[in-house]
Design a protein around this motif. Structure first.
Motif, PDB file in Angstrom:
ATOM      1  N   ALA A 386      22.654   2.555  40.769  1.00  0.00           N
ATOM      2  CA  ALA A 386      22.825   3.976  40.457  1.00  0.00           C
ATOM      3  C   ALA A 386      23.490   4.151  39.097  1.00  0.00           C
ATOM      4  CB  ALA A 386      23.659   4.651  41.548  1.00  0.00           C
ATOM      5  N   PHE A 387      24.504   3.327  38.820  1.00  0.00           N
ATOM      6  CA  PHE A 387      25.166   3.406  37.519  1.00  0.00           C
ATOM      7  C   PHE A 387      24.209   3.025  36.392  1.00  0.00           C
ATOM      8  CE2 PHE A 387      27.358   1.176  34.069  1.00  0.00           C
ATOM      9  CZ  PHE A 387      28.169   2.188  33.591  1.00  0.00           C
ATOM     10  N   ALA A 388      23.414   1.967  36.605  1.00  0.00           N
ATOM     11  CA  ALA A 388      22.475   1.530  35.576  1.00  0.00           C
ATOM     12  C   ALA A 388      21.438   2.605  35.281  1.00  0.00           C
ATOM     13  CB  ALA A 388      21.789   0.237  36.016  1.00  0.00           C
ATOM     14  N   VAL A 389      20.943   3.264  36.329  1.00  0.00           N
ATOM     15  CA  VAL A 389      19.956   4.334  36.141  1.00  0.00           C
ATOM     16  C   VAL A 389      20.577   5.508  35.394  1.00  0.00           C
ATOM     17  CG1 VAL A 389      18.574   6.067  37.360  1.00  0.00           C
ATOM     18  CG2 VAL A 389      18.557   3.688  38.122  1.00  0.00           C
ATOM     19  N   MET A 390      21.823   5.890  35.765  1.00  0.00           N
ATOM     20  CA  MET A 390      22.477   7.005  35.087  1.00  0.00           C
ATOM     21  C   MET A 390      22.721   6.687  33.608  1.00  0.00           C
ATOM     22  SD  MET A 390      22.572   9.230  37.379  1.00  0.00           S
ATOM     23  CE  MET A 390      23.366  10.377  36.293  1.00  0.00           C
ATOM     24  N   LYS A 391      23.101   5.452  33.333  1.00  0.00           N
ATOM     25  CA  LYS A 391      23.336   5.042  31.945  1.00  0.00           C
ATOM     26  C   LYS A 391      22.037   5.064  31.149  1.00  0.00           C
ATOM     27  CE  LYS A 391      25.676   1.410  29.298  1.00  0.00           C
ATOM     28  NZ  LYS A 391      26.396   0.109  29.394  1.00  0.00           N
ATOM     29  N   LEU A 392      20.942   4.606  31.767  1.00  0.00           N
ATOM     30  CA  LEU A 392      19.642   4.627  31.101  1.00  0.00           C
ATOM     31  C   LEU A 392      19.171   6.058  30.852  1.00  0.00           C
ATOM     32  CD1 LEU A 392      17.166   3.080  30.056  1.00  0.00           C
ATOM     33  CD2 LEU A 392      16.251   3.147  32.388  1.00  0.00           C
ATOM     34  N   MET A 393      19.355   6.931  31.844  1.00  0.00           N
ATOM     35  CA  MET A 393      18.952   8.325  31.682  1.00  0.00           C
ATOM     36  C   MET A 393      19.756   9.005  30.581  1.00  0.00           C
ATOM     37  SD  MET A 393      18.188   9.791  35.485  1.00  0.00           S
ATOM     38  CE  MET A 393      17.573  11.288  34.737  1.00  0.00           C
ATOM     39  N   PHE A 395      20.984   7.540  27.978  1.00  0.00           N
ATOM     40  CA  PHE A 395      20.495   7.005  26.709  1.00  0.00           C
ATOM     41  C   PHE A 395      19.157   7.631  26.320  1.00  0.00           C
ATOM     42  CE2 PHE A 395      17.880   3.830  24.467  1.00  0.00           C
ATOM     43  CZ  PHE A 395      18.654   3.651  23.316  1.00  0.00           C
ATOM     44  N   LEU A 396      18.268   7.813  27.319  1.00  0.00           N
ATOM     45  CA  LEU A 396      16.931   8.318  27.023  1.00  0.00           C
ATOM     46  C   LEU A 396      16.866   9.836  26.915  1.00  0.00           C
ATOM     47  CD1 LEU A 396      14.804   6.034  29.399  1.00  0.00           C
ATOM     48  CD2 LEU A 396      15.109   5.810  26.921  1.00  0.00           C
ATOM     49  N   PHE A 397      17.592  10.543  27.796  1.00  0.00           N
ATOM     50  CA  PHE A 397      17.420  11.991  27.889  1.00  0.00           C
ATOM     51  C   PHE A 397      18.665  12.799  27.549  1.00  0.00           C
ATOM     52  CE2 PHE A 397      14.665   9.986  31.159  1.00  0.00           C
ATOM     53  CZ  PHE A 397      13.444  10.239  30.547  1.00  0.00           C
ATOM     54  N   GLY A 398      19.796  12.132  27.417  1.00  0.00           N
ATOM     55  CA  GLY A 398      20.998  12.849  27.024  1.00  0.00           C
ATOM     56  C   GLY A 398      21.920  13.189  28.173  1.00  0.00           C
ATOM     57  N   ASN A 399      23.079  13.742  27.803  1.00  0.00           N
ATOM     58  CA  ASN A 399      24.155  14.019  28.740  1.00  0.00           C
ATOM     59  C   ASN A 399      23.779  15.077  29.768  1.00  0.00           C
ATOM     60  OD1 ASN A 399      26.943  13.513  29.449  1.00  0.00           O
ATOM     61  ND2 ASN A 399      27.358  15.591  28.726  1.00  0.00           N
ATOM     62  N   LYS A 400      23.026  16.071  29.348  1.00  0.00           N
ATOM     63  CA  LYS A 400      22.716  17.200  30.226  1.00  0.00           C
ATOM     64  C   LYS A 400      21.829  16.781  31.397  1.00  0.00           C
ATOM     65  CE  LYS A 400      21.022  21.969  30.088  1.00  0.00           C
ATOM     66  NZ  LYS A 400      20.474  23.044  29.216  1.00  0.00           N
ATOM     67  N   ILE A 401      20.791  16.002  31.121  1.00  0.00           N
ATOM     68  CA  ILE A 401      19.881  15.568  32.179  1.00  0.00           C
ATOM     69  C   ILE A 401      20.580  14.613  33.143  1.00  0.00           C
ATOM     70  CG2 ILE A 401      17.736  14.371  32.681  1.00  0.00           C
ATOM     71  CD1 ILE A 401      17.353  17.098  31.404  1.00  0.00           C
ATOM     72  N   ALA A 402      21.307  13.646  32.594  1.00  0.00           N
ATOM     73  CA  ALA A 402      22.021  12.702  33.458  1.00  0.00           C
ATOM     74  C   ALA A 402      23.054  13.418  34.321  1.00  0.00           C
ATOM     75  CB  ALA A 402      22.698  11.632  32.601  1.00  0.00           C
ATOM     76  N   GLY A 403      23.740  14.394  33.725  1.00  0.00           N
ATOM     77  CA  GLY A 403      24.704  15.176  34.486  1.00  0.00           C
ATOM     78  C   GLY A 403      24.042  15.978  35.593  1.00  0.00           C
ATOM     79  N   GLY A 404      22.835  16.489  35.320  1.00  0.00           N
ATOM     80  CA  GLY A 404      22.104  17.239  36.330  1.00  0.00           C
ATOM     81  C   GLY A 404      21.729  16.386  37.526  1.00  0.00           C
TER      82      GLY A 404
END
Length: 500
Positions: A386-393, A395-404
């Motif tokens: 889960a942490f790896a996916v959030m970190k990748l998201m 990097f790819l899509f920015g803070n807003k998408i990962a936070g969502g």
């Protein structure tokens, strides 16, 4: 070095975890109340902070957000902007406990000032039922995770029994008793089978947890209960009520030893049992308000819906945290501690079965179920994935998408649960004897968060509850305490413990 290069050199990138704490709908702040057995001397406390905490880089840095870039920048700390000592009326009309709760509730609706380092301390010299004075510590979660911050605060403290010594936190790893000859006694084929079976379980549990996490983000929601918000935004805007209850850690250890489980297993079992009692009461209140009261079975004591299961989000620390000695060295030398600070955390989902009739037959069933759940989570890498996916998201899509995505996990589950290990014996903070510490968090889309904090022979239940949905959090604290008492009585009655 030019002036511009020197200016850039002062900036330090913010970790992905810390950036996530700043995402819309996840503006997380840690709020902890610390009770002391004496009145607090503000001048002594400020001097202590100046000599210790202020020297840590995170507590003397501004969080700079510019062009979607997050950086830390060192700055001068003005103590008056961070330490507040309100002038309290000694003849106040209501109790000190109620005053502190109202004060903390007001803080939960006040955003942090981004123009200064993201922490503040409120000294309240008011007597409560558990202390002669309290200190409220509010820290933005982007500064660090709970384990790191606990180590940092304890590095400012000293043992009550030895004022020159740092506190000691018991380690779960060191507490395990290893059997050095166990592996030797096993045959080669048996060892291979155990290894292969363990790998199979890790793969299976990891895949199951990842699928559950993905389903929770996309569509899977907990059923409505009286403690779950209908919309996450409602929880963000409502005030939180912070309460605590002190119970005996020795009682928890007694149940642990009798059942041959871990302390975490017992605590999770207490949480499940206490929530079952509390929700039964809340559903009973709902039944009392139905119009067709003549058809109600008034003799029934169980008001819970059948097959009710809720889930708790649990945050795991993914790297070894700095020791208290490391933190003390950082503050003494005012240097950054590389690799052991920040928010390197993963999220795990724990199912909680809400059932009352099972507890009436055997209160220990909650502990057995908790052990089964925790054993499966120990053989899973789901939280790391889960942490790896959030970190990748991020990097790819920015803070807003990962936070969502993270916000969805909290919106679709019911509560958050955590357990933090504290010092083994009583301590003083800048010469003030500490009675208890009760940490909590606000700024996320859930109505309830339950923290357990050990301190000496005490276990503090610290609770942050939505005032609208959970108007009586003290009742929930009572139910948790009663659940532990029932478990203690059950192991004694079954003869699972022996007294000298």
């Amino acid at each position: 070095m030019s002036r511009n290069e020197e200016k850039d050199h002062e900036l330090e990138p913010v970790s992905p975890g810390a950036r996530l704490m700043q995402a819309p709908g996840l503006n997380l702040c840690i709020i902890a109340v610390m009770g002391f057995t004496t009145k607090i001397d503000p001048n002594v406390f400020k001097k202590g902070l100046q000599d210790t905490l202020i020297k840590h880089p995170r507590f003397s840095s501004l969080l700079i957000v510019k062009n979607s870039k997050f950086t830390w920048k060192r700055t001068r700390v003005e103590m008056e902007e961070h330490v507040f000592v309100p002038d309290l009326d000694p003849e106040m009309e209501y109790s000190g406990d109620e005053f502190v709760e109202d004060y903390m509730s007001a803080l939960s609706t006040t955003p942090m000032d981004m123009k200064k380092p993201l922490w503040e301390i409120h000294i309240l010299n008011v007597k409560t039922s558990d202390a002669d004075s309290v200190l409220v510590f509010k820290i933005h979660h982007s500064i660090g995770d709970g384990v790191s911050l606990t180590a940092l605060v304890l590095a400012c403290a000293r043992k009550t029994s030895d004022p020159e010594s740092l506190p000691v936190i018991s380690s779960a790893a060191s507490a395990r008793k290893r059997k050095p000859d166990a592996a030797v006694d096993k045959g080669f084929l048996k060892r291979v089978f155990v290894l292969v079976w363990t790998v199979v379980l890790v793969v299976f549990n990891t895949c199951s947890d990842c699928m559950l996490f993905l389903a929770t983000v996309l569509f899977l929601k907990d059923k409505w209960t009286p403690i779950k918000v209908a919309r996450g935004d409602d929880a963000l805007s409502s005030r939180k009520r912070f309460v605590h209850r002190i119970i005996s850690l020795d009682d928890v250890k007694l149940v642990k030893t009798a059942m041959n489980v871990s302390i975490n297993d017992v605590i999770l079992g207490i949480t499940e049992a206490g929530l079952s009692r509390y929700l039964n009461m809340r559903y009973g209140k709902i039944r009392e308000n139905v119009t067709d009261q003549e058809n109600m079975k008034k003799s029934s004591k169980n008001h819970l819906p059948k097959n009710l299961c809720i889930r708790s989000a649990v945050v795991f620390n993914l790297r070894p945290s700095a020791t208290i000695e490391d933190m003390a060295e950082v503050m003494e030398n005012a240097k950054e501690l590389k690799g052991t600070w920040g928010n390197l955390i993963g999220i795990c989902l724990l199912p909680l079965t809400i059932s009352l009739h099972e507890e009436e037959e055997d209160p220990l069933i909650h502990v057995r179920r908790a052990k089964s759940t925790m054993d499966a989570k120990k053989l899973s890498l789901g939280h790391k994935c889960a942490f790896a996916v959030m970190k990748l998201m991020m990097f790819l899509f920015g803070n807003k998408i990962a936070g969502g995505v993270s916000r969805k996990v909290f919106q679709n589950t019911t509560l958050t649960f955590s357990n933090v290990v504290g010092p083994e014996e009583e301590i003083t903070l800048f010469g003030h004897p500490l009675s208890y510490i009760a940490p909590s968090v606000h700024g996320f889309p859930q109505a309830l968060i339950i923290h357990y904090q050990s301190y000496g022979d005490k276990l503090i239940i610290a609770m942050g509850a939505d005032e609208k949905l959970i108007p009586n959090p003290h009742q929930l604290c009572d139910d948790l305490a009663i659940s532990l008492l029932n478990m203690k009585q059950a192991v004694i009655k079954k003869g699972l413990v022996q007294f000298c």
